[in-house]
Design a protein around this motif. Structure first.
Motif, PDB file in Angstrom:
ATOM      1  N   THR A  70      59.256  93.009  96.156  1.00  0.00           N
ATOM      2  CA  THR A  70      59.577  94.223  95.278  1.00  0.00           C
ATOM      3  C   THR A  70      58.647  95.407  95.422  1.00  0.00           C
ATOM      4  O   THR A  70      57.303  94.795  95.755  1.00  0.00           O
ATOM      5  N   GLU A  71      59.079  96.312  95.284  1.00  0.00           N
ATOM      6  CA  GLU A  71      58.080  97.472  95.249  1.00  0.00           C
ATOM      7  C   GLU A  71      57.719  98.095  93.830  1.00  0.00           C
ATOM      8  O   GLU A  71      58.712  98.253  93.232  1.00  0.00           O
ATOM      9  N   ILE A  72      56.426  97.972  93.336  1.00  0.00           N
ATOM     10  CA  ILE A  72      56.171  98.540  92.071  1.00  0.00           C
ATOM     11  C   ILE A  72      55.282  99.677  92.185  1.00  0.00           C
ATOM     12  O   ILE A  72      54.250  99.699  92.783  1.00  0.00           O
ATOM     13  N   ARG A  73      55.492 100.744  91.484  1.00  0.00           N
ATOM     14  CA  ARG A  73      54.893 101.916  91.313  1.00  0.00           C
ATOM     15  C   ARG A  73      54.279 101.953  89.758  1.00  0.00           C
ATOM     16  O   ARG A  73      55.211 101.859  88.976  1.00  0.00           O
ATOM     17  N   VAL A  74      52.942 102.072  89.781  1.00  0.00           N
ATOM     18  CA  VAL A  74      52.460 101.941  88.343  1.00  0.00           C
ATOM     19  C   VAL A  74      51.666 103.406  88.107  1.00  0.00           C
ATOM     20  O   VAL A  74      50.838 103.694  89.075  1.00  0.00           O
ATOM     21  N   THR A  75      51.771 103.717  86.829  1.00  0.00           N
ATOM     22  CA  THR A  75      51.032 105.278  86.499  1.00  0.00           C
ATOM     23  C   THR A  75      50.134 104.788  85.380  1.00  0.00           C
ATOM     24  O   THR A  75      50.854 104.345  84.311  1.00  0.00           O
TER      25      THR A  75
END
Length: 120
Positions: A70-75
């Motif tokens: 999984t690719e996870i982008r967190v801001t």
């Protein structure tokens, strides 16, 4: 005799697990949505739905599952005085570990620090 069991984990399930973990990292002030999430959130305000508990909301986080990865982008927004580089690395590491433990997926996590919460 039965065949092998196949389990699929949804993008939303991974995002909820990851968001819950991010909120527990010391120094994280908030998960912050990007422009697309903000627009979707505004649109969702007009649609009837069951309320979603705070711990299950995923604003500020996007997950995409591809097979066993999984690719996870967190801001995130961070508290003033927090070292941004160290916080980003801790978020990356802890989210990857939590997703591996709970979902059984290898996670690539990208963290963006979008705001610093200044003291009043």
């Amino acid at each position: 005799m039965s065949g092998p069991t196949t389990v699929s984990v949804s993008d939303l399930a991974v995002a909820r697990v990851a968001a819950r973990r991010v909120r527990r990292v010391p120094g994280v002030a908030a998960l912050l949505g990007d422009v697309a999430q903000t627009l979707l959130g505004l649109a969702a305000d007009w649609l009837p739905r069951d309320p979603v508990p705070e711990e299950l909301r995923v604003q500020g986080l996007v997950a995409s599952v591809h097979g066993h990865e999984t690719e996870i982008r967190v801001t995130v927004g961070v508290r003033f005085g927090t070292n941004c580089a160290e916080l980003a690395e801790r978020v990356r590491r802890e989210v990857a570990e939590e997703v591996a433990t709970v979902c059984g997926l290898d996670a690539r996590v990208r963290v963006t620090v979008a705001d610093i919460a200044l003291p009043v």
